[in-house]
Design a protein around this motif. Structure first.
Motif, short mmCIF file in Angstrom:
data_model
loop_
_atom_site.label_atom_id
_atom_site.label_comp_id
_atom_site.label_asym_id
_atom_site.label_seq_id
_atom_site.Cartn_x
_atom_site.Cartn_y
_atom_site.Cartn_z
N PRO A 52 116.51 106.93 6.06
CA PRO A 52 115.45 106.75 5.06
C PRO A 52 115.34 105.28 4.64
N ALA A 53 114.12 104.85 4.38
CA ALA A 53 113.91 103.50 3.86
C ALA A 53 114.38 103.43 2.42
N PRO A 54 115.05 102.35 2.03
CA PRO A 54 115.49 102.22 0.64
C PRO A 54 114.30 102.21 -0.32
N ALA A 55 114.50 102.74 -1.49
CA ALA A 55 113.45 102.73 -2.50
C ALA A 55 113.06 101.29 -2.83
N GLY A 56 111.77 101.03 -2.92
CA GLY A 56 111.29 99.69 -3.25
C GLY A 56 111.17 98.76 -2.07
N ALA A 57 111.54 99.19 -0.87
CA ALA A 57 111.46 98.32 0.30
C ALA A 57 110.05 98.33 0.87
N TRP A 58 109.71 97.25 1.56
CA TRP A 58 108.48 97.25 2.34
C TRP A 58 108.69 98.10 3.59
N ARG A 59 107.68 98.85 3.98
CA ARG A 59 107.70 99.52 5.28
C ARG A 59 106.76 98.78 6.20
N LEU A 60 107.26 98.37 7.35
CA LEU A 60 106.50 97.58 8.31
C LEU A 60 106.28 98.39 9.58
N ALA A 61 105.02 98.46 10.03
CA ALA A 61 104.69 99.10 11.29
C ALA A 61 104.69 98.02 12.36
N LEU A 62 105.79 97.88 13.07
CA LEU A 62 105.98 96.80 14.04
C LEU A 62 105.91 97.40 15.44
N ALA A 63 104.75 97.17 16.13
CA ALA A 63 104.52 97.83 17.41
C ALA A 63 104.71 99.34 17.19
N GLU A 64 105.56 100.00 17.99
CA GLU A 64 105.78 101.43 17.79
C GLU A 64 106.99 101.69 16.90
N LEU A 65 107.56 100.64 16.31
CA LEU A 65 108.74 100.78 15.46
C LEU A 65 108.36 100.87 13.99
N SER A 66 109.19 101.56 13.22
CA SER A 66 109.07 101.57 11.77
C SER A 66 110.28 100.85 11.20
#
Length: 343
Positions: A52-66
């Motif tokens: 899971p992404a940490p709370a408050g973090a940016w989520r980046l859609a990098l190519a096919e990666l999260s």
């Protein structure tokens, strides 16, 4: 023509890459851990761990990666936010969404550490170094995400019909300036430095910012008025400015329709020369493409990729001429050149 410090930095980065790839084993401390000198070394890659992404973090859609990114310092965050805006999906979500890689910039400009999946990757003591280290790490992640046929050293754009235009060239050839101008004129941008290629030959866009060098500032000023407002950052011992691409992010791989090998040659007559598939492969390799785990099947796929579509070597004395040549070639015609220019 490089300054000694810049040459040493580039050689050092290359040798570090060989070391991490297992091509060198000199037993040195540098092969196991090192401090990040701004722009001089590429952080080693963290192992992918879906979490899971940490709370408050940016989520980046990098190519096919999260990828998630946490930034402690508001100063560093302010420098990164506009550069990563095309990748944000969404900005500052509540956490919990699963990502493959978790990056974190701990500390501030006076002392920061870049972490990947909980492991330290690099550290430094200035904001420029933090920005450059983050962008280089995201580039490496995007290039290694999933299986790649190869990673081309070049720029990629999207033509109006949805197919790709690939500009293959080593550093200093003018490809970034040409790509930036084409992007400003309406073509979608995949990237200006490295372009990953999928096993079926399509070009992948990372969505990362253009890196504009000082010599291009006056040339691009009229096309990118925001260039004058961009902050100057030290990278590889050289002042550069990062600019986000114009237009919407290209979120899917594209099939290349045209491969060009451009070279800016002031004072010389423009040239356009068609290339054979063998010349295409040679040019790609000479431009320092990355081809990992070369097998017979991959070699055959590379040969087919080199044969797919027209390719030309192009040299031009100024940006406007370069743009005219590209416009003609993408429409399927050889542009009219001065009588002294061989075609």
């Amino acid at each position: 023509g490089l300054a000694v410090a810049a040459a040493e930095a580039q050689v050092g980065s290359l040798v570090d890459g060989w070391r991490r790839a297992g091509l060198l084993d000199d037993g040195s401390e540098a092969s196991r851990a090192w401090r990040f000198e701004p722009g001089e070394r590429v952080p080693r890659l963290p192992e992918p761990v879906a979490a899971p992404a940490p709370a408050g973090a940016w989520r980046l859609a990098l190519a096919e990666l999260s990828v998630s990114l946490e930034v402690d310092s508001t100063e560093v965050e302010g420098g990164l936010a506009p550069l990563l805006a095309p990748l944000l999906a969404p900005l500052r979500d509540g956490g919990g969404s699963e990502v493959l890689h978790r990056l974190a910039l701990r500390g501030g400009p006076e002392g920061w550490t870049l972490e990947g999946n909980g492991d330290p990757l690099a550290s430094g003591t200035d904001a420029d170094g933090a920005v450059v280290a983050t962008l280089r790490t995201l580039t490496e992640l995007g290039c290694r995400g999933g299986e790649r046929l190869l990673v081309v050293h070049g720029a990629g754009l999207v033509l109006p019909d949805g197919r790709g235009l690939l500009l293959v060239a080593p550093g200093g050839s003018g490809k970034t300036t040409l790509a930036a101008a084409l992007n400003a004129d309406g073509l979608g941008l995949l990237g200006d430095d490295v372009i990953p290629v999928t096993p079926d030959g399509r070009l992948v866009g990372l969505g990362l910012p253009l890196c504009i060098k000082p010599g291009s500032f006056p040339v691009l000023a009229s096309r990118r008025p925001d260039l004058g407002r961009a902050s100057t950052v030290m990278r590889l011992g050289q002042p550069v400015r990062f600019l986000p691409p114009c237009g919407p992010r290209v979120a899917h791989p594209v099939t290349p329709a045209l491969r060009l090998f451009p070279s800016y040659r002031p004072g010389e007559a423009p040239r356009v020369e068609p290339l054979s598939p063998a010349q295409v492969l040679r040019g790609v390799v000479e431009a320092e493409a990355v081809i990992r785990d070369l097998t017979q099947a991959k070699l055959e796929a590379l040969a087919l990729w080199a044969e797919a579509g027209p390719a030309y070597s192009v040299s031009y004395p100024d940006l406007e001429t370069g743009l005219e040549i590209v416009e003609g070639l993408r429409k399927g015609r050889i542009p009219t050149l001065p009588p002294s220019a061989p075609v």
